[in-house]
Write an enzyme that holds these catalytic residues in place. Structure first.
Site, PDB file in Angstrom:
ATOM      1  N   ARG A 234       0.845  -1.188   0.000  1.00  0.00           N
ATOM      2  CA  ARG A 234       0.000   0.000   0.000  1.00  0.00           C
ATOM      3  C   ARG A 234       0.884   1.244   0.000  1.00  0.00           C
ATOM      4  NH1 ARG A 234      -3.418  -2.647  -1.757  1.00  0.00           N
ATOM      5  NH2 ARG A 234      -5.545  -3.001  -1.019  1.00  0.00           N
ATOM      6  N   GLU A 263      -3.501   8.057  -5.785  1.00  0.00           N
ATOM      7  CA  GLU A 263      -3.578   7.399  -7.092  1.00  0.00           C
ATOM      8  C   GLU A 263      -4.784   7.927  -7.866  1.00  0.00           C
ATOM      9  OE1 GLU A 263      -3.569   3.160  -6.423  1.00  0.00           O
ATOM     10  OE2 GLU A 263      -1.594   3.194  -5.499  1.00  0.00           O
ATOM     11  N   HIS A 281       0.056   0.539 -10.046  1.00  0.00           N
ATOM     12  CA  HIS A 281      -0.753  -0.326  -9.169  1.00  0.00           C
ATOM     13  C   HIS A 281      -1.332  -1.518  -9.947  1.00  0.00           C
ATOM     14  CE1 HIS A 281      -3.397  -0.338  -5.287  1.00  0.00           C
ATOM     15  NE2 HIS A 281      -2.989  -1.550  -5.623  1.00  0.00           N
TER      16      HIS A 281
END
Length: 307
Positions: A234, A263, A281
């Protein structure tokens, strides 16, 4: 029974998952916006539905309290840091979740980062595209010391993948991992010892109050200057300002990260640094993992609905 509202755009754009969901819940609502919904938008989208499929959307108390019909949340993905579980529990809303369904996708990416950083694949590739012939081939991953911080589903799977490389494996975890260490000839050590010894440090922790910002200036100063940092967990576990400083000053040799504090991360200053490898990601997004995560959410819904 009424079908769920699918909030996740990733689930919604996967035709296989949508077809499999609609075969069971013909009136399911699909997110055709193609973007992550939050706050008022998420409330409006999910209002009136007894069940939802949630991805990375933030389901906090302010959202939950405005969804009085909600009875069940099926989690698409493995992270729960975006879900206020206490709020769900107080309201008697059930959560369908399975951990580790995308473990191989993430562990393979962590291994790929390790090999790419060790052998200098990323930097030399970029230089070659810019007309520079840099012959520095880095070092072999074989027999190096790898420090795994957080050894749950992904961390344990990564150890399996590293077996052919004969690495020395160091584990730092809040739980007793002695059985795992015996199985793979690893050592469970303190954070301080791991950072002092590891050639590559890889993070596989959930985002909690204890892990948020754990990678700070002091953390980086304790690492070897020639070591590399990898994060596929994370974004919030890294203080990005400290990492920018550490990469610029040479506190560590480099880093590879797949997750960010905010993000999308297109304007992140980390991405301008030559010794930072960044991906958007995608660690848990191998095709097989996407299907596994989606099917897990569908199965939790099916069982809850008694179908």
């Amino acid at each position: 029974m009424q079908g769920p509202a699918v909030a996740s755009p990733s689930f919604s754009k996967n035709e296989t998952l949508v077809d499999e969901l609609i075969a069971i819940f013909p009136d399911a609502k699909i997110n055709l916006e193609g973007r992550i919904l939050g706050g008022d938008e998420l409330v409006e989208y999910c209002r009136g539905y007894e069940s939802i499929i949630l991805g990375t959307e933030k389901l906090d108390d302010s959202v939950i309290e405005r969804l009085p019909e909600l009875q069940f949340v099926a989690k698409y993905g493995v992270g729960l840091d975006n879900v206020d579980q206490d709020s769900l529990q107080r309201r008697g809303i059930r959560l369908g979740w399975s951990g580790g369904v995308n473990r191989r996708s993430v562990s393979e990416m962590a291994l790929a980062f390790m090999i790419g950083l060790s052998r200098n694949l990323f930097l030399t590739s970029q230089k070659l595209k810019n007309g520079e012939w840099d012959k520095r081939g880095g070092f072999q991953l074989t027999e190096k010391t790898v420090g795994i911080i957080g050894c749950g589903f992904v961390g344990e799977d990564l150890i399996r993948l590293l077996e052919p490389f004969q690495c020395q494996i160091l584990i730092c975890d809040i739980l007793d991992k002695s059985e795992l260490c015996s199985l793979y000839s690893a050592r469970q050590v303190s954070m301080e010892d791991l950072l002092a010894e590891a050639d590559l440090v890889t993070l596989h922790v959930p985002l909690t109050e204890k892990t948020e910002g754990m990678v700070n200036r002091d953390f980086l100063a304790r690492m070897k200057r020639q070591a590399y940092l990898i994060n596929t967990s994370r974004g919030g576990v890294i203080n990005e300002a400290a990492l920018v400083e550490g990469l610029k000053t040479g506190a560590i040799a480099g880093a590879a990260i797949d997750v960010y504090q905010r993000e999308p991360a297109s304007d992140n200053p980390l991405l301008s640094l030559p010794n930072l490898i960044g991906t958007p990601h995608i660690g848990g997004n191998a095709r097989e993992a996407v299907l596994a995560m989606g099917r897990s959410a569908i199965e939790h819904l099916r069982v809850w609905a008694g179908l």
